[in-house]
Design an enzyme around this catalytic site. Structure first.
Site, PDB file in Angstrom:
ATOM      1  N   GLY A 195       4.512   1.793  32.587  1.00  9.96           N
ATOM      2  CA  GLY A 195       3.553   1.179  33.493  1.00  9.96           C
ATOM      3  C   GLY A 195       2.106   1.394  33.094  1.00  9.96           C
ATOM      4  N   SER A 213       3.586  -1.278  27.127  1.00  8.03           N
ATOM      5  CA  SER A 213       4.848  -1.989  26.891  1.00  8.03           C
ATOM      6  C   SER A 213       6.073  -1.101  26.775  1.00  8.03           C
ATOM      7  CB  SER A 213       4.754  -2.850  25.637  1.00  8.03           C
ATOM      8  OG  SER A 213       4.148  -4.047  25.955  1.00  8.03           O
ATOM      9  N   ASP A 262       4.649  -8.690  23.796  1.00 11.51           N
ATOM     10  CA  ASP A 262       5.075  -7.291  23.791  1.00 11.51           C
ATOM     11  C   ASP A 262       6.327  -7.091  22.937  1.00 11.51           C
ATOM     12  OD1 ASP A 262       3.015  -7.052  25.563  1.00 11.51           O
ATOM     13  OD2 ASP A 262       4.277  -6.713  27.332  1.00 11.51           O
TER      14      ASP A 262
HETATM   15  P1  ADP Z   1       4.826  -1.393  30.748  1.00 12.77           P
HETATM   16  O1  ADP Z   1       5.742  -2.279  29.998  1.00 12.77           O
HETATM   17  O2  ADP Z   1       3.391  -1.743  30.540  1.00 12.77           O
HETATM   18  O3  ADP Z   1       5.059   0.065  30.518  1.00 12.77           O
HETATM   19  P2  ADP Z   1       6.258  -2.525  32.956  1.00 12.77           P
HETATM   20  O4  ADP Z   1       5.990  -2.548  34.417  1.00 12.77           O
HETATM   21  O5  ADP Z   1       6.406  -3.814  32.249  1.00 12.77           O
HETATM   22  O6  ADP Z   1       5.091  -1.650  32.309  1.00 12.77           O
HETATM   23  O7  ADP Z   1       7.566  -1.698  32.659  1.00 12.77           O
HETATM   24  C1  ADP Z   1       7.746  -0.419  33.236  1.00 12.77           C
HETATM   25  C2  ADP Z   1       9.157  -0.302  33.755  1.00 12.77           C
HETATM   26  O8  ADP Z   1      10.088  -0.284  32.668  1.00 12.77           O
HETATM   27  C3  ADP Z   1       9.421   0.981  34.503  1.00 12.77           C
HETATM   28  O9  ADP Z   1       9.074   0.875  35.867  1.00 12.77           O
HETATM   29  C4  ADP Z   1      10.931   1.163  34.327  1.00 12.77           C
HETATM   30  O10 ADP Z   1      11.625   0.336  35.230  1.00 12.77           O
HETATM   31  C5  ADP Z   1      11.161   0.578  32.949  1.00 12.77           C
HETATM   32  N1  ADP Z   1      11.188   1.626  31.910  1.00 12.77           N
HETATM   33  C6  ADP Z   1      10.381   1.714  30.832  1.00 12.77           C
HETATM   34  N2  ADP Z   1      10.726   2.770  30.049  1.00 12.77           N
HETATM   35  C7  ADP Z   1      11.785   3.354  30.654  1.00 12.77           C
HETATM   36  C8  ADP Z   1      12.623   4.481  30.334  1.00 12.77           C
HETATM   37  N3  ADP Z   1      12.429   5.237  29.247  1.00 12.77           N
HETATM   38  N4  ADP Z   1      13.625   4.777  31.182  1.00 12.77           N
HETATM   39  C9  ADP Z   1      13.855   4.047  32.290  1.00 12.77           C
HETATM   40  N5  ADP Z   1      13.102   2.981  32.623  1.00 12.77           N
HETATM   41  C10 ADP Z   1      12.085   2.632  31.839  1.00 12.77           C
HETATM   42 MG    MG Z   2       6.021  -4.370  30.317  1.00 13.48          MG
END
Ligand code: ADP
Ligand code: MG
Length: 377
Positions: free
Chosen positions: A117, A121, A167
């Protein structure tokens, strides 16, 4: 990874894969306008230990997700059935099947150093790790761009996030030592060597650790605004509007769409300018392009926020060559290009400015162009 996998699933994995997060140097909100972007992969990765299963079950566990193992039947995967983080990895298996690939089950355990978040990405890293692991486990023979498009389809069609392809292309296709010049219409990409450290500069990421809620609805509205503007101008996409024709196009648009169009058109031009500087090894010339990109996102696209503006302003006052928010907007991270000798003082200035403003402490780290998704063990 191997021991954790064995504790969770009772056997050792077939292998370990990794897919990185990304920082976009320039080219924000251009992917869905058929435009251009210039991201790098960062050294933070989502690691995936995976084992193929022959019974059609998909079991998911993440060191970052606090829940238990998610257990699904591959044959039952349809959009809407998974509403947790598991929608991203399960979506990739769904998207592979939708694309006609004969894939079955697996046990998947994730552990990530990509902050979630933060506009770096983590979602694409999660998806691309699954895509590349499945490509190997099921012998699919797909190239990196194909895997990226599968991952994007997973995010759009299964997780329900209407993102463009930037991304996933970055996470899948980047290489160490280069930025990735993406042309979203042509579906082509080229590696552009980028080594700021060899010229006495550093690329810093400042994760503000804020994410403002208006983000989700705003993204869809911006995207719809761009599509409407293109329609009104009789263009297939805003990519088709040359900077020289901007002034002539503006009177044809409702006032609220004019700044959106201006951002997209000038942003595509900034990507082209950045690429020509990098090709000529003029890394420092990237600085003003980053800062102009930030001003465009702040004033025209209006997706910056107080925290990202404070990082950019403070960094520039501390002598940065350039700085801009990166990612979808409304919080997240800022990328800063700075001379080596000013980097430490700049970091202290940003941290101090956040303290003075009463914001939580930002995370600062240096990045360099890292490899894209791959098998690591
Ligand atoms: P960003 O891609 O910028 O980090 P997003 O909102 O698109 O933000 O994605 C974040 C979401 O992806 C998290 O809320 C979670 O649901 C999921 N996520 C990302 N990495 C993990 C991980 N290592 N384990 C579990 N969920 C993950
Ligand atoms: Mg994302």
């Amino acid at each position: 990874m191997n021991e954790a996998f064995r504790r969770i699933f009772g056997a050792y994995p077939d292998g370990v894969w990794a897919a990185p997060g990304r920082v976009n140097l320039i080219g924000e909100h251009t992917d869905y306008n058929d435009g251009f972007a210039l991201p790098i992969a960062i050294p933070q990765n989502t690691f995936l230990a995976a084992r193929r299963r022959r019974d059609g079950r998909l079991r998911l566990h993440s060191a970052q997700g606090d829940g238990p193992v998610v257990d699904l039947a591959v044959a039952d995967l349809v959009p809407g059935v998974v509403t947790t983080w598991g929608a991203y990895p399960a979506g990739v298996v769904w998207a592979l099947r939708e694309a006609g690939h004969r894939v079955g089950g697996a046990d998947l355990h994730f552990d990530s150093t990509v902050p979630a978040g933060a506009g770096l990405s983590s979602s694409a890293a999660l998806e691309c790790a699954v895509a590349v692991a499945y490509g190997d486990l099921y012998g699919l023979g797909l190239g990196a761009p194909e895997l990226a498009l599968i991952a994007q389809r997973a995010e759009n069609g299964f997780a329900g996030v209407p993102c463009g392809a930037m991304d996933q292309m970055a996470s899948a296709c980047c290489t160490a030592g280069s930025a990735l010049h993406l042309d979203f219409r042509a579906g082509v990409h080229e590696q552009v060597p980028f080594a700021p450290e060899e010229q006495g500069m550093r690329l810093l990421v400042v994760d503000t650790r804020v994410k403002h809620d208006l983000g989700d609805g705003a993204y869809a509205a911006l995207r719809a605004g761009c599509e409407k503007a293109a329609r009104l101008l009789g263009l297939a996409a805003l990519r088709d509007l040359a900077p020289a024709n901007l002034a002539r196009a503006e009177p044809l648009l409702p006032a609220h769409l004019v700044p959106l169009v201006r951002h997209v058109v000038t942003e595509n031009a900034r990507v082209a300018e950045a690429v020509s500087h990098l090709r000529a090894e003029r890394v420092a010339a990237l600085g003003p392009i980053l800062s102009a990109g930030h001003a465009s996102l702040r004033d025209d696209y209006r997706i910056s926020c107080a925290e990202t503006d404070l990082v950019v302003d403070t960094a520039l006052e501390a002598g940065a060559l350039g700085a801009r928010m990166t990612g979808g907007g409304f919080g997240g991270s800022v990328v800063v290009l700075v001379d080596d000798e000013r980097a430490d003082a700049l970091g202290a200035a940003v941290t101090g400015a956040f303290r003075d403003a009463g914001y939580q402490e930002p995370h600062l780290f240096q990045v360099a162009p890292a490899p894209g998704a791959r098998r690591v063990a």
